[in-house]
Design a protein around this motif. Structure first.
Motif, mmCIF file in Angstrom:
data_model
loop_
_atom_site.group_PDB
_atom_site.id
_atom_site.type_symbol
_atom_site.label_atom_id
_atom_site.label_comp_id
_atom_site.label_asym_id
_atom_site.label_seq_id
_atom_site.Cartn_x
_atom_site.Cartn_y
_atom_site.Cartn_z
ATOM 1 N N LEU A 43 0.842 -1.208 0.000
ATOM 2 C CA LEU A 43 0.000 0.000 0.000
ATOM 3 C C LEU A 43 0.876 1.256 0.000
ATOM 4 O O LEU A 43 0.564 2.248 -0.652
ATOM 5 C CB LEU A 43 -0.903 0.017 1.233
ATOM 6 C CG LEU A 43 -2.033 -1.000 1.265
ATOM 7 C CD1 LEU A 43 -2.774 -0.934 2.597
ATOM 8 C CD2 LEU A 43 -3.014 -0.771 0.125
ATOM 9 N N LEU A 46 2.014 1.819 -3.409
ATOM 10 C CA LEU A 46 0.960 2.413 -4.247
ATOM 11 C C LEU A 46 0.896 3.929 -4.060
ATOM 12 O O LEU A 46 0.797 4.694 -5.028
ATOM 13 C CB LEU A 46 -0.403 1.820 -3.863
ATOM 14 C CG LEU A 46 -0.886 0.589 -4.587
ATOM 15 C CD1 LEU A 46 -2.261 0.190 -4.074
ATOM 16 C CD2 LEU A 46 -0.966 0.825 -6.088
ATOM 17 N N SER A 47 0.929 4.347 -2.797
ATOM 18 C CA SER A 47 0.869 5.793 -2.516
ATOM 19 C C SER A 47 2.068 6.502 -3.127
ATOM 20 O O SER A 47 1.944 7.600 -3.688
ATOM 21 C CB SER A 47 0.842 6.050 -1.001
ATOM 22 O OG SER A 47 -0.371 5.593 -0.465
ATOM 23 N N PRO A 58 -5.039 0.550 -9.339
ATOM 24 C CA PRO A 58 -5.809 -0.230 -8.367
ATOM 25 C C PRO A 58 -4.937 -1.285 -7.692
ATOM 26 O O PRO A 58 -4.011 -1.815 -8.318
ATOM 27 C CB PRO A 58 -6.902 -0.894 -9.216
ATOM 28 C CG PRO A 58 -6.937 -0.144 -10.488
ATOM 29 C CD PRO A 58 -5.563 0.407 -10.700
ATOM 30 N N ASP A 59 -5.275 -1.613 -6.457
ATOM 31 C CA ASP A 59 -4.503 -2.592 -5.690
ATOM 32 C C ASP A 59 -4.363 -3.911 -6.456
ATOM 33 O O ASP A 59 -3.313 -4.548 -6.444
ATOM 34 C CB ASP A 59 -5.193 -2.907 -4.350
ATOM 35 C CG ASP A 59 -5.452 -1.677 -3.520
ATOM 36 O OD1 ASP A 59 -5.785 -0.625 -4.105
ATOM 37 O OD2 ASP A 59 -5.328 -1.753 -2.288
ATOM 38 N N TYR A 60 -5.464 -4.335 -7.121
ATOM 39 C CA TYR A 60 -5.428 -5.643 -7.785
ATOM 40 C C TYR A 60 -4.483 -5.645 -8.989
ATOM 41 O O TYR A 60 -3.918 -6.673 -9.337
ATOM 42 C CB TYR A 60 -6.834 -6.103 -8.200
ATOM 43 C CG TYR A 60 -7.629 -5.137 -9.045
ATOM 44 C CD1 TYR A 60 -7.456 -5.073 -10.414
ATOM 45 C CD2 TYR A 60 -8.563 -4.299 -8.455
ATOM 46 C CE1 TYR A 60 -8.192 -4.186 -11.183
ATOM 47 C CE2 TYR A 60 -9.304 -3.412 -9.213
ATOM 48 C CZ TYR A 60 -9.120 -3.350 -10.577
ATOM 49 O OH TYR A 60 -9.836 -2.460 -11.326
ATOM 50 N N ARG B 143 -4.551 5.234 3.490
ATOM 51 C CA ARG B 143 -5.300 4.584 2.402
ATOM 52 C C ARG B 143 -6.584 4.015 2.974
ATOM 53 O O ARG B 143 -6.581 3.391 4.025
ATOM 54 C CB ARG B 143 -4.462 3.491 1.717
ATOM 55 C CG ARG B 143 -3.237 4.060 1.009
ATOM 56 C CD ARG B 143 -2.679 3.106 -0.016
ATOM 57 N NE ARG B 143 -3.488 3.045 -1.216
ATOM 58 C CZ ARG B 143 -3.279 3.804 -2.302
ATOM 59 N NH1 ARG B 143 -2.307 4.675 -2.331
ATOM 60 N NH2 ARG B 143 -4.060 3.675 -3.354
ATOM 61 N N GLY B 179 -12.766 -3.305 -3.937
ATOM 62 C CA GLY B 179 -11.956 -3.603 -2.752
ATOM 63 C C GLY B 179 -10.645 -2.847 -2.773
ATOM 64 O O GLY B 179 -9.800 -3.000 -1.901
ATOM 65 N N SER B 180 -10.458 -2.016 -3.785
ATOM 66 C CA SER B 180 -9.210 -1.283 -3.966
ATOM 67 C C SER B 180 -9.138 -0.114 -2.983
ATOM 68 O O SER B 180 -10.158 0.365 -2.500
ATOM 69 C CB SER B 180 -9.165 -0.763 -5.398
ATOM 70 O OG SER B 180 -7.876 -0.867 -5.907
ATOM 71 N N SER B 181 -7.935 0.340 -2.710
ATOM 72 C CA SER B 181 -7.786 1.401 -1.709
ATOM 73 C C SER B 181 -7.640 2.772 -2.356
ATOM 74 O O SER B 181 -7.177 2.895 -3.487
ATOM 75 C CB SER B 181 -6.590 1.098 -0.816
ATOM 76 O OG SER B 181 -5.408 1.035 -1.580
#
Lengths: 79, 275
Positions: A43, A46-47, A58-60, B143, B179-181
């Protein structure tokens, strides 16, 4: 920024951001294995990517990434 | 400034300041998971806010490096299912959710201002707790996510109702279904977060925001909160019913067991691939 420059910047950023990263990283290295990061650190990555490159991933999408080069490709698609 | 009076309350440390500001610091490792113990502390906090005239405003924050809160204590829930069976635990879950609903409604509906200072992981029930705040100050690391669908569930602490009210149905659908942050910056852009600040700065900035609110006429402030805040009870009840009906399915027990087996701090996130 072209994809090669983006990959270089991504490798630099990864080395700076994660203490566990080896001094030498190459575009084809496995991102999660070489950085040794868990989901919370993913995470953070990602940031960091959003701030540095001004794109949202997106996280996925991040979870499916196999290498730094592949991540650079995904980021480049969004620039 | 006088040193705050500190009360140690297990997972929630209370720091009471001379100006009437109460700082409630979540400190339940690994990531402020909301289980029975933390809920009891939050219930006590809501009661203090209601009854104690010396408390004029509340600041909610966390001292854990990982973030504000990862949400409900799913590992404890999985252990309970293993020990007592899914059906028995389903009844306990309903009672737990009703207590959370009442506690979060009490925090949200308080006539006194409530400001959240968040960082890192603000997920699931932790996100739902943050949504009860009047204002949210977020560090750049924050997040926000609703990962419940990955476990075959929906949020059950009022989050769908409060997020829809705060930022609209489109964002709610995006977060629920993916479900994404969401980053702090995007959360600011969509109006979920009021200020974005650098690492380690949220609590101090939230304190200053709360100090400003304490200068306002308390009756006018309470009226403003009544006009802008409380979530619709019928919608909260509907969310709770949907959660309970999903929870009763065997797929959820299996998903929770899988969740509890994994060592990753946030096992419901898309899994970084192993070797």
């Amino acid at each position: 920024m072209d994809e090669a420059a983006l990959t270089t910047r991504l490798l630099e950023l990864s080395r700076q951001r994660f203490a566990g990263a080896p001094a030498e990283l190459s575009p084809d290295d496995d991102l999660f294995q070489s950085l040794g990061i868990d989901s919370v650190q993913a995470l953070e990555l990602l940031s960091e990517l959003e701030r540095t490159f001004g794109v949202e991933l997106p996280d996925y999408e991040l979870a499916e990434v196999r290498s730094f080069a592949e991540l650079a490709r995904k980021l480049h698609e969004r620039l | 400034m006088n040193a705050p009076e500190v009360a140690n309350q297990g997972p929630l440390r209370l720091e009471r300041r001379a100006d009437g500001l109460l700082e409630a610091v979540l400190c339940a490792p690994p990531l402020n998971e909301i289980g029975t113990e933390l809920l009891m502390a939050l219930e006590d906090l809501a009661e203090t806010l209601r009854r104690d005239d010396g408390v004029r405003g509340l600041l909610l924050c966390s001292t854990l490096a990982g973030g504000f809160s990862a949400g409900a204590d799913l590992r404890a829930l999985s252990a309970a299912i293993e020990a007592r069976g899914h059906e028995a635990v389903a009844g306990e879950v309903r009672a737990f959710l009703e207590r959370v609903r009442d506690c979060f409604c009490a925090l949200e509906a308080s006539p006194k201002p409530v400001v959240g200072a968040v960082h890192g992981v603000v997920f699931g029930g932790g996100f739902e707790l943050a949504l009860c705040c009047d204002l949210i100050v977020a560090e750049r690391s924050a997040r926000f996510a609703f990962p419940e669908l990955r476990l075959g569930l929906v949020p059950g602490f009022g989050g769908t109702v409060r997020l829809r009210r705060a930022a609209g149905g489109a964002l709610l659908r995006e977060l629920l279904l993916s479900g994404s942050s969401l980053s702090a910056e995007r959360a600011r852009a969509v109006g979920l977060v009021n200020q974005v600040v650098g690492e380690g700065r949220a609590r101090a900035v939230a304190r200053r925001a709360l100090e400003q609110l304490l200068r306002l006429d308390p009756h006018a402030l309470a009226a403003a909160k009544r006009l802008s805040k409380p979530a619709c009870r019928a919608e909260l009840d509907e969310e709770l019913e949907l959660f309970c009906s999903l929870f009763a399915r065997p797929e959820v027990a299996r998903a929770l067991a899988e969740f509890a087996r994994r060592k990753d701090p946030l096992p419901y996130l898309p899994r970084p691939r192993g070797p």
